[in-house]
Write a protein that holds these residues in place. Structure first.
Motif, PDB file in Angstrom:
ATOM      1  N   ARG A 115      80.567  61.454  27.723  1.00  0.00           N
ATOM      2  CA  ARG A 115      81.244  60.503  26.863  1.00  0.00           C
ATOM      3  C   ARG A 115      80.419  59.242  26.770  1.00  0.00           C
ATOM      4  O   ARG A 115      79.910  58.748  27.764  1.00  0.00           O
ATOM      5  N   PHE A 116      80.242  58.764  25.595  1.00  0.00           N
ATOM      6  CA  PHE A 116      79.512  57.509  25.465  1.00  0.00           C
ATOM      7  C   PHE A 116      80.030  56.718  24.285  1.00  0.00           C
ATOM      8  O   PHE A 116      80.613  57.249  23.358  1.00  0.00           O
ATOM      9  N   ALA A 117      79.840  55.439  24.381  1.00  0.00           N
ATOM     10  CA  ALA A 117      80.325  54.537  23.345  1.00  0.00           C
ATOM     11  C   ALA A 117      79.184  53.701  22.823  1.00  0.00           C
ATOM     12  O   ALA A 117      78.235  53.408  23.528  1.00  0.00           O
ATOM     13  N   PHE A 118      79.280  53.350  21.576  1.00  0.00           N
ATOM     14  CA  PHE A 118      78.339  52.372  21.058  1.00  0.00           C
ATOM     15  C   PHE A 118      79.037  51.559  19.989  1.00  0.00           C
ATOM     16  O   PHE A 118      80.061  51.947  19.450  1.00  0.00           O
ATOM     17  N   GLN A 119      78.479  50.425  19.724  1.00  0.00           N
ATOM     18  CA  GLN A 119      79.110  49.561  18.736  1.00  0.00           C
ATOM     19  C   GLN A 119      78.177  49.326  17.569  1.00  0.00           C
ATOM     20  O   GLN A 119      76.968  49.285  17.715  1.00  0.00           O
ATOM     21  N   HIS A 156      86.093  74.884  14.393  1.00  0.00           N
ATOM     22  CA  HIS A 156      87.118  75.595  15.159  1.00  0.00           C
ATOM     23  C   HIS A 156      86.836  75.621  16.651  1.00  0.00           C
ATOM     24  O   HIS A 156      87.720  75.369  17.468  1.00  0.00           O
ATOM     25  N   THR A 157      85.602  75.949  16.970  1.00  0.00           N
ATOM     26  CA  THR A 157      85.288  76.136  18.383  1.00  0.00           C
ATOM     27  C   THR A 157      84.865  74.856  19.080  1.00  0.00           C
ATOM     28  O   THR A 157      84.641  74.849  20.272  1.00  0.00           O
ATOM     29  N   CYS A 158      84.782  73.787  18.321  1.00  0.00           N
ATOM     30  CA  CYS A 158      84.256  72.540  18.864  1.00  0.00           C
ATOM     31  C   CYS A 158      85.396  71.615  19.274  1.00  0.00           C
ATOM     32  O   CYS A 158      86.326  71.395  18.518  1.00  0.00           O
ATOM     33  N   ASN A 159      85.273  71.083  20.448  1.00  0.00           N
ATOM     34  CA  ASN A 159      86.366  70.264  20.977  1.00  0.00           C
ATOM     35  C   ASN A 159      85.956  68.802  21.139  1.00  0.00           C
ATOM     36  O   ASN A 159      86.529  68.082  21.939  1.00  0.00           O
ATOM     37  N   VAL A 160      84.992  68.392  20.387  1.00  0.00           N
ATOM     38  CA  VAL A 160      84.516  67.019  20.501  1.00  0.00           C
ATOM     39  C   VAL A 160      85.503  66.053  19.856  1.00  0.00           C
ATOM     40  O   VAL A 160      86.085  66.335  18.821  1.00  0.00           O
ATOM     41  N   LYS A 161      85.691  64.939  20.517  1.00  0.00           N
ATOM     42  CA  LYS A 161      86.599  63.920  19.987  1.00  0.00           C
ATOM     43  C   LYS A 161      85.873  62.601  19.873  1.00  0.00           C
ATOM     44  O   LYS A 161      84.860  62.383  20.528  1.00  0.00           O
ATOM     45  N   GLU A 179      83.330  61.819  22.743  1.00  0.00           N
ATOM     46  CA  GLU A 179      83.666  62.540  23.976  1.00  0.00           C
ATOM     47  C   GLU A 179      83.353  64.013  23.785  1.00  0.00           C
ATOM     48  O   GLU A 179      83.922  64.671  22.929  1.00  0.00           O
ATOM     49  N   GLY A 180      82.436  64.506  24.568  1.00  0.00           N
ATOM     50  CA  GLY A 180      82.045  65.897  24.457  1.00  0.00           C
ATOM     51  C   GLY A 180      80.763  66.069  23.652  1.00  0.00           C
ATOM     52  O   GLY A 180      80.238  65.118  23.092  1.00  0.00           O
ATOM     53  N   VAL A 181      80.302  67.288  23.617  1.00  0.00           N
ATOM     54  CA  VAL A 181      79.071  67.608  22.910  1.00  0.00           C
ATOM     55  C   VAL A 181      79.368  68.737  21.927  1.00  0.00           C
ATOM     56  O   VAL A 181      80.010  69.719  22.284  1.00  0.00           O
ATOM     57  N   HIS A 182      78.918  68.563  20.732  1.00  0.00           N
ATOM     58  CA  HIS A 182      79.143  69.590  19.719  1.00  0.00           C
ATOM     59  C   HIS A 182      78.475  70.901  20.133  1.00  0.00           C
ATOM     60  O   HIS A 182      77.338  70.909  20.584  1.00  0.00           O
ATOM     61  N   ASN A 183      79.173  71.996  19.933  1.00  0.00           N
ATOM     62  CA  ASN A 183      78.598  73.291  20.269  1.00  0.00           C
ATOM     63  C   ASN A 183      78.203  74.062  19.011  1.00  0.00           C
ATOM     64  O   ASN A 183      78.153  75.275  18.992  1.00  0.00           O
ATOM     65  N   HIS A 184      77.954  73.310  17.967  1.00  0.00           N
ATOM     66  CA  HIS A 184      77.575  73.931  16.700  1.00  0.00           C
ATOM     67  C   HIS A 184      76.636  72.969  15.982  1.00  0.00           C
ATOM     68  O   HIS A 184      76.659  71.773  16.248  1.00  0.00           O
ATOM     69  N   PRO A 185      75.848  73.489  15.073  1.00  0.00           N
ATOM     70  CA  PRO A 185      74.940  72.606  14.343  1.00  0.00           C
ATOM     71  C   PRO A 185      75.705  71.751  13.351  1.00  0.00           C
ATOM     72  O   PRO A 185      76.812  72.090  12.954  1.00  0.00           O
ATOM     73  N   CYS A 186      75.080  70.675  12.989  1.00  0.00           N
ATOM     74  CA  CYS A 186      75.666  69.778  12.018  1.00  0.00           C
ATOM     75  C   CYS A 186      75.484  70.345  10.612  1.00  0.00           C
ATOM     76  O   CYS A 186      74.378  70.651  10.186  1.00  0.00           O
TER      77      CYS A 186
END
Length: 206
Positions: A115-119, A156-161, A179-186
């Motif tokens: 998880r990371f934040a940026f402004q 569907h399979t991606c749980n990134v928030k 929060e999380g890492v995408h498990n699919h390509p953009c």
DNA sequence: CGCTTTTGACCGGCGC
DNA sequence: GCGCCGGTCAAAAGCG
């Protein structure tokens, strides 16, 4: 949207586990004011969709720096660290007796997610990072005029928030927390790259 | 019609 | 135990 520098915010990467358990300031998000190298070098608006998306891509060797940074920053979110909250673990709301339902669905167990934040300084709350997001909630935050918005990746399979919130201190600043890492390509990245890939395929025939 | 946003309710954790 | 708070759900409304 320009990259914000030099505010009295914790430097990045921060180490959630080393953060003292004392109550956080009113803006309870831990904000990084030092972005990963790529982000430091270019303003976010200056980045093309593909560029920014690439930064967030879970490619194995593409952007190790970002990945590592995320892992360092992640593990336990600040809020989790502070509250012991296992965001993934909770069974969620619902009007009626949803508890059983959620259990039946087998929803979630505790996973420490990067998880990371940026402004960013922007008039728009939503910056186009190349992924598709669906908003699933909005909450007023204490000590802040602006609500916090909650988004989930629509894949569907991606749980990134991600959470998006404007600073009450400086309205022009938007804090985005992934929060999380995408498990699919953009998708957009793939769109942008597909002509190039076709060309490469064409030339590799010879 | 399918997808997204809105919005009030609900839940669990925490502090008192 | 109770109230506060942040996070999530899901029905309804909105939109293309």
């Amino acid at each position: 949207m320009e990259h914000i520098q030099g505010e009295s915010l914790p430097s990045f990467p921060y180490f959630p586990d080393s953060i003292s358990p004392s109550p956080l300031p009113s803006e309870s998000l831990q904000i990084s004011n030092q972005l990963p190298l790529q982000l430091q070098q270019e303003s976010l608006r200056g980045l093309g969709t593909a560029d920014l998306a690439a930064l967030l891509l879970p490619t194995p060797n593409g952007h190790r720096e970002v990945q590592e940074m995320m892992q360092v920053a992640g593990g336990s979110s600040l809020i989790k660290a502070r509250r012991g909250d296992q965001g993934e673990q909770r069974h969620g709301g619902g009007k009626e007796n949803v508890k059983g339902k959620a259990a039946a669905v087998g929803r979630t167990k505790k996973v420490n997610r990067p998880r990371f934040a940026f402004q960013t300084r922007s008039a728009d709350d939503i910056l186009d990072d190349g992924y598709r997001w669906r908003k699933y909630g909005q909450k007023a935050v204490k000590n802040s005029v602006h609500p916090r918005s909650y988004y989930r990746c629509t894949h569907h399979t991606c749980n990134v928030k991600k959470q998006v919130q404007r600073l009450s201190k400086d309205t022009s600043i938007v804090v985005t927390t992934y929060e999380g890492v995408h498990n699919h390509p953009c998708e957009k990245l793939m769109e942008a790259l597909s002509p190039l890939l076709k060309q490469i395929q064409f030339f590799t025939q010879f």
